[in-house]
Design a protein around this motif. Structure first.
Motif, PDB file in Angstrom:
ATOM      1  N   GLU A 229       0.799  -1.207  -0.045  1.00 33.63           N
ATOM      2  CA  GLU A 229       0.062  -0.107  -0.038  1.00 33.63           C
ATOM      3  C   GLU A 229       0.946   1.292  -0.082  1.00 33.63           C
ATOM      4  OE1 GLU A 229      -3.035   2.231  -0.491  1.00 33.63           O
ATOM      5  OE2 GLU A 229      -3.196  -0.022  -0.769  1.00 33.63           O
ATOM      6  N   THR A 230       1.895   1.332   0.647  1.00 32.69           N
ATOM      7  CA  THR A 230       3.036   2.527   0.777  1.00 32.69           C
ATOM      8  C   THR A 230       3.631   2.714  -0.578  1.00 32.69           C
ATOM      9  OG1 THR A 230       3.315   2.086   3.147  1.00 32.69           O
ATOM     10  CG2 THR A 230       4.971   3.356   1.824  1.00 32.69           C
ATOM     11  N   PHE A 231       3.960   1.560  -1.448  1.00 39.68           N
ATOM     12  CA  PHE A 231       4.633   1.892  -2.472  1.00 39.68           C
ATOM     13  C   PHE A 231       3.669   2.037  -3.482  1.00 39.68           C
ATOM     14  CE2 PHE A 231       8.239  -0.122  -0.179  1.00 39.68           C
ATOM     15  CZ  PHE A 231       9.231   0.646  -0.858  1.00 39.68           C
ATOM     16  N   ARG A 232       2.421   1.656  -3.445  1.00 39.89           N
ATOM     17  CA  ARG A 232       1.385   2.056  -4.175  1.00 39.89           C
ATOM     18  C   ARG A 232       1.135   3.287  -4.462  1.00 39.89           C
ATOM     19  NH1 ARG A 232      -3.119  -1.472  -2.856  1.00 39.89           N
ATOM     20  NH2 ARG A 232      -1.973  -3.204  -4.189  1.00 39.89           N
ATOM     21  N   GLU A 233       1.122   3.965  -3.099  1.00 36.02           N
ATOM     22  CA  GLU A 233       0.585   5.304  -2.933  1.00 36.02           C
ATOM     23  C   GLU A 233       1.803   6.104  -3.711  1.00 36.02           C
ATOM     24  OE1 GLU A 233      -0.081   6.139   1.193  1.00 36.02           O
ATOM     25  OE2 GLU A 233      -1.754   4.981   1.187  1.00 36.02           O
ATOM     26  N   LEU A 234       3.093   5.794  -3.277  1.00 32.26           N
ATOM     27  CA  LEU A 234       4.227   6.573  -3.968  1.00 32.26           C
ATOM     28  C   LEU A 234       4.158   6.433  -5.444  1.00 32.26           C
ATOM     29  CD1 LEU A 234       6.930   5.138  -1.325  1.00 32.26           C
ATOM     30  CD2 LEU A 234       5.830   7.703  -1.401  1.00 32.26           C
ATOM     31  N   ALA A 235       3.922   5.147  -5.947  1.00 28.44           N
ATOM     32  CA  ALA A 235       4.052   5.196  -7.207  1.00 28.44           C
ATOM     33  C   ALA A 235       2.738   5.785  -8.175  1.00 28.44           C
ATOM     34  CB  ALA A 235       3.543   3.492  -7.706  1.00 28.44           C
ATOM     35  N   GLU A 236       1.566   5.817  -7.243  1.00 30.07           N
ATOM     36  CA  GLU A 236       0.547   6.790  -7.820  1.00 30.07           C
ATOM     37  C   GLU A 236       0.895   8.067  -7.946  1.00 30.07           C
ATOM     38  OE1 GLU A 236      -4.051   7.827  -6.804  1.00 30.07           O
ATOM     39  OE2 GLU A 236      -3.139   6.195  -5.706  1.00 30.07           O
ATOM     40  N   ARG A 237       1.575   8.892  -6.901  1.00 26.67           N
ATOM     41  CA  ARG A 237       1.818  10.286  -6.981  1.00 26.67           C
ATOM     42  C   ARG A 237       2.849  10.436  -8.045  1.00 26.67           C
ATOM     43  NH1 ARG A 237       3.640  11.488  -0.830  1.00 26.67           N
ATOM     44  NH2 ARG A 237       1.447  11.431   0.242  1.00 26.67           N
ATOM     45  N   ARG A 238       3.833   9.479  -8.205  1.00 29.68           N
ATOM     46  CA  ARG A 238       4.900   9.816  -9.476  1.00 29.68           C
ATOM     47  C   ARG A 238       3.978   9.733 -10.891  1.00 29.68           C
ATOM     48  NH1 ARG A 238      11.029   8.022  -8.540  1.00 29.68           N
ATOM     49  NH2 ARG A 238      10.724   8.871 -10.658  1.00 29.68           N
ATOM     50  N   LEU A 239       3.041   8.777 -10.864  1.00 28.35           N
ATOM     51  CA  LEU A 239       2.356   8.617 -12.027  1.00 28.35           C
ATOM     52  C   LEU A 239       1.584   9.837 -12.442  1.00 28.35           C
ATOM     53  CD1 LEU A 239       1.475   6.977 -14.547  1.00 28.35           C
ATOM     54  CD2 LEU A 239      -0.047   5.630 -12.993  1.00 28.35           C
ATOM     55  N   LEU A 240       0.898  10.328 -11.240  1.00 27.61           N
ATOM     56  CA  LEU A 240       0.048  11.665 -11.451  1.00 27.61           C
ATOM     57  C   LEU A 240       1.047  12.762 -12.057  1.00 27.61           C
ATOM     58  CD1 LEU A 240      -2.648  11.249  -8.550  1.00 27.61           C
ATOM     59  CD2 LEU A 240      -2.976  11.246 -11.251  1.00 27.61           C
ATOM     60  N   GLU A 241       2.212  12.947 -11.434  1.00 26.87           N
ATOM     61  CA  GLU A 241       3.075  13.823 -11.764  1.00 26.87           C
ATOM     62  C   GLU A 241       3.491  13.631 -13.151  1.00 26.87           C
ATOM     63  OE1 GLU A 241       6.439  13.671  -9.283  1.00 26.87           O
ATOM     64  OE2 GLU A 241       5.190  14.409  -7.526  1.00 26.87           O
ATOM     65  N   ARG A 242       3.649  12.546 -13.602  1.00 31.66           N
ATOM     66  CA  ARG A 242       3.991  12.142 -15.169  1.00 31.66           C
ATOM     67  C   ARG A 242       2.962  12.472 -16.172  1.00 31.66           C
ATOM     68  NH1 ARG A 242       6.622   6.389 -16.611  1.00 31.66           N
ATOM     69  NH2 ARG A 242       7.155   6.883 -18.789  1.00 31.66           N
ATOM     70  N   ILE A 243       1.781  12.094 -15.654  1.00 31.56           N
ATOM     71  CA  ILE A 243       0.707  12.302 -16.471  1.00 31.56           C
ATOM     72  C   ILE A 243       0.267  13.946 -16.660  1.00 31.56           C
ATOM     73  CG2 ILE A 243      -2.004  11.940 -16.423  1.00 31.56           C
ATOM     74  CD1 ILE A 243      -1.753   9.484 -15.206  1.00 31.56           C
ATOM     75  N   ASP A 244       0.607  14.564 -15.374  1.00 29.33           N
ATOM     76  CA  ASP A 244       0.387  16.078 -15.690  1.00 29.33           C
ATOM     77  C   ASP A 244       1.381  16.708 -16.411  1.00 29.33           C
ATOM     78  OD1 ASP A 244      -1.653  16.178 -13.941  1.00 29.33           O
ATOM     79  OD2 ASP A 244      -0.434  16.801 -12.160  1.00 29.33           O
ATOM     80  N   GLU A 245       2.601  15.984 -16.642  1.00 31.32           N
ATOM     81  CA  GLU A 245       3.764  16.661 -17.266  1.00 31.32           C
ATOM     82  C   GLU A 245       3.421  16.220 -18.838  1.00 31.32           C
ATOM     83  OE1 GLU A 245       7.260  14.732 -16.056  1.00 31.32           O
ATOM     84  OE2 GLU A 245       7.386  15.819 -14.104  1.00 31.32           O
ATOM     85  N   ALA A 246       3.047  15.128 -19.134  1.00 36.63           N
ATOM     86  CA  ALA A 246       2.409  14.812 -20.465  1.00 36.63           C
ATOM     87  C   ALA A 246       1.321  15.742 -21.165  1.00 36.63           C
ATOM     88  CB  ALA A 246       2.000  13.265 -20.581  1.00 36.63           C
ATOM     89  N   ILE A 247       0.339  15.904 -20.042  1.00 36.16           N
ATOM     90  CA  ILE A 247      -0.595  16.671 -20.511  1.00 36.16           C
ATOM     91  C   ILE A 247      -0.351  18.217 -20.709  1.00 36.16           C
ATOM     92  CG2 ILE A 247      -2.847  18.012 -19.476  1.00 36.16           C
ATOM     93  CD1 ILE A 247      -3.560  15.526 -17.944  1.00 36.16           C
ATOM     94  N   ASP A 248       0.697  18.911 -20.052  1.00 36.01           N
ATOM     95  CA  ASP A 248       1.277  20.068 -20.564  1.00 36.01           C
ATOM     96  C   ASP A 248       2.063  19.836 -21.890  1.00 36.01           C
ATOM     97  OD1 ASP A 248       0.490  20.927 -17.900  1.00 36.01           O
ATOM     98  OD2 ASP A 248       2.543  21.001 -17.241  1.00 36.01           O
TER      99      ASP A 248
END
Length: 190
Positions: free
Chosen positions: A103-122
């Protein structure tokens, strides 16, 4: 899911880099850099990064991960032999996670993934803003290929996220729609 039933994994790695004093020759540095980058790409295909040098890997990718680890170790060993210099061995471990760790690593991965998605959206939004100003056929073709590659990459990432129980579907759908819009605009310009 019980702790012993198909636990998720983390892949932790530290790879020898080109920033070693014993690598004085620029061509040797470049060779080590190329192997390092190719190895990181191979490892990142196995799951989703949760922190620097830590990848959350679905349990069903265990065999693929073990093969990738051996491939990376072989690449470094062959390079070290070819250069005639001990560049060091990669440190790579595949570890099973307990439910609370997952669960801890999943939360960390989700944060990084959302940042990556935001960068791609930009990035895709920037392309959409200037698309009508691009007149060179070669640039249009290159952008179209980049957009297609981005879509494939994020499609794979979305599948990994689902497998790991990470729900970023709303953000991912928005990104995919933007990518499709950019691709259609570029096709229209062809």
């Amino acid at each position: 899911m019980s702790e012993n039933q198909n636990p998720n994994l983390i892949l932790v790695y530290d790879l020898p880099s080109e920033n070693q004093k014993k690598l004085e020759d620029d061509s040797a540095k470049l060779a080590v850099k190329n192997v390092r980058i190719a190895s990181i790409r191979l490892l990142h295909k196995l799951g989703l990064p949760s922190t620097e040098s830590v990848i959350l890997v679905p349990a069903n990718n265990r065999e693929e991960a073990e093969r990738a680890i051996e491939e990376v170790k072989l690449r470094y060993a062959e390079l070290s032999e070819r250069l005639g210099i001990d560049i060091g061995k990669p440190l790579i471990r595949l570890l099973e996670l307990r439910a609370d760790q997952t669960e801890t690593f999943r939360e960390l991965a989700e944060r990084r993934l959302l940042e990556r998605i935001d960068e791609a959206i930009d990035r895709v939004s920037d392309v959409l803003e200037v698309i009508d100003e691009i007149t060179e056929e070669a640039k249009i073709k290159k952008l179209k290929n980049n957009i297609r590659r981005l879509r494939r990459e994020f499609n794979t990432i979305a599948n990994l996220a689902r497998t790991l129980g990470i729900d970023v579907s709303r953000d991912m759908d928005y990104l995919m729609n933007l990518i499709d819009q950019a691709y259609q605009e570029l096709r229209r310009r062809d």
